[in-house]
Design an enzyme around this catalytic site. Structure first.
Site, PDB file in Angstrom:
ATOM      1  N   SER A 140     -12.812 -26.928  -2.965  1.00 43.33           N
ATOM      2  CA  SER A 140     -13.320 -26.593  -1.638  1.00 43.33           C
ATOM      3  C   SER A 140     -13.833 -27.850  -0.967  1.00 43.33           C
ATOM      4  CB  SER A 140     -14.460 -25.578  -1.745  1.00 43.33           C
ATOM      5  OG  SER A 140     -15.120 -25.412  -0.504  1.00 43.33           O
ATOM      6  N   TYR A 154     -22.229 -23.123  -6.068  1.00 40.52           N
ATOM      7  CA  TYR A 154     -20.879 -23.085  -5.507  1.00 40.52           C
ATOM      8  C   TYR A 154     -20.338 -24.494  -5.267  1.00 40.52           C
ATOM      9  CZ  TYR A 154     -16.858 -21.832  -2.707  1.00 40.52           C
ATOM     10  OH  TYR A 154     -15.572 -21.688  -2.257  1.00 40.52           O
TER      11      TYR A 154
END
Length: 266
Positions: A140, A154
């Site tokens: 990401s 995350y």
């Protein structure tokens, strides 16, 4: 079998489903895994009819220990080996670290870090032996910018996938194994619906920051074929990643304090 096999995790929707279609369009048979069997069966049938490839469905929950062995064991029972691996399964865990339960964080790390590494570790020897392999770790943009408050692990898990992919890229290159970390930003998928942030993210993020799942998967496929270690799809995301490398850490953290709620959800 003459055709190569691509294993895609989190294949029931979004980027995973898009990757499955792209690999099938290039002649790969598919092994599709996720928790939702009905979704997988529907996608498998659609791809089978459109591309004429074999599609194998293996329902599994990567949060549970032993899932990787069950998936690979099911493929081995069919006489198949993995030639391409797309580690796409993932989700977001809202809240600050102190507000969450450790059991939830442990399951999160199992899915986001342990399972991708375990799958890669177990399919890599066969790839090296056959002198062909493709591994895409869906990371990401959040793994390329400083950490933000909330969704605490995350960005950290995605940063780990980036560094892991870079090392594996260097290790695999002499044996014809291509490894890429795909680092998308905001992507139209079910990600924000699942973690309950759809309304907030849609209201606070301009449309030009969003990409479709098909665009992201296509960029990832092209990158792993070209053997690029990192792929950041989309001009705005490339600019954000470049700026994150250049500005001092204290400036970057100050920026994340004000803009972090956006980046922790990509």
């Amino acid at each position: 079998m003459d055709r190569r096999l691509a294993l895609v995790t989190g294949a029931s929707a979004g980027i995973g489903a898009a990757f499955a279609k792209i690999f099938a369009s290039h002649g790969y048979d598919l092994a599709l895994t996720a928790r939702r069997t009905d979704r997988l069966e529907t996608l498998a049938e659609e791809i089978r009819l459109r591309h004429g490839v074999e599609t194998l469905v293996v329902a599994a929950d990567l949060a549970k220990a032993g899932a990787a062995d069950r998936i690979l064991g099911a493929l081995s029972a069919e006489g198949r080996s993995v030639d391409a691996l797309v580690n796409n399964a993932g989700y977001g865990l809202p809240g600050t670290f102190a507000e969450t339960k450790w059991e939830d964080q442990a399951a999160f790390l199992q899915v986001m870090v342990t399972a991708p590494c375990e799958l890669a570790h177990k399919v890599l020897p066969g790839m090296v032996e056959r002198r062909f392999g493709r591994i895409v770790n869906v990371a990401s943009l959040a793994g390329l910018v400083p950490g933000a408050a909330g969704h605490t692990l995350y960005g950290a898990s995605k940063a780990m996938l980036v560094r892991f992919s870079q090392s594996l890229h260097l290790e695999g290159e002499p044996s014809g194994v291509h490894v890429t970390a795909l680092c998308p930003g905001f992507t139209y998928s079910e990600f924000h619906d699942v973690n309950g942030t759809r309304a907030q993210v849609s209201a606070s993020t301009p449309p030009w920051l969003w990409l479709g799942a098909d665009e992201v998967a296509a960029a990832g496929y092209e990158a792993v074929e070209a053997n690029r270690a990192i792929c950041v799809p989309g001009a705005p995301n490339k600019a954000i990643a470049a700026v994150a490398k250049l500005i001092p850490d204290d400036w970057a953290l100050a920026l994340m304090a004000s803009q972090g709620p956006r980046f922790r959800k990509v």
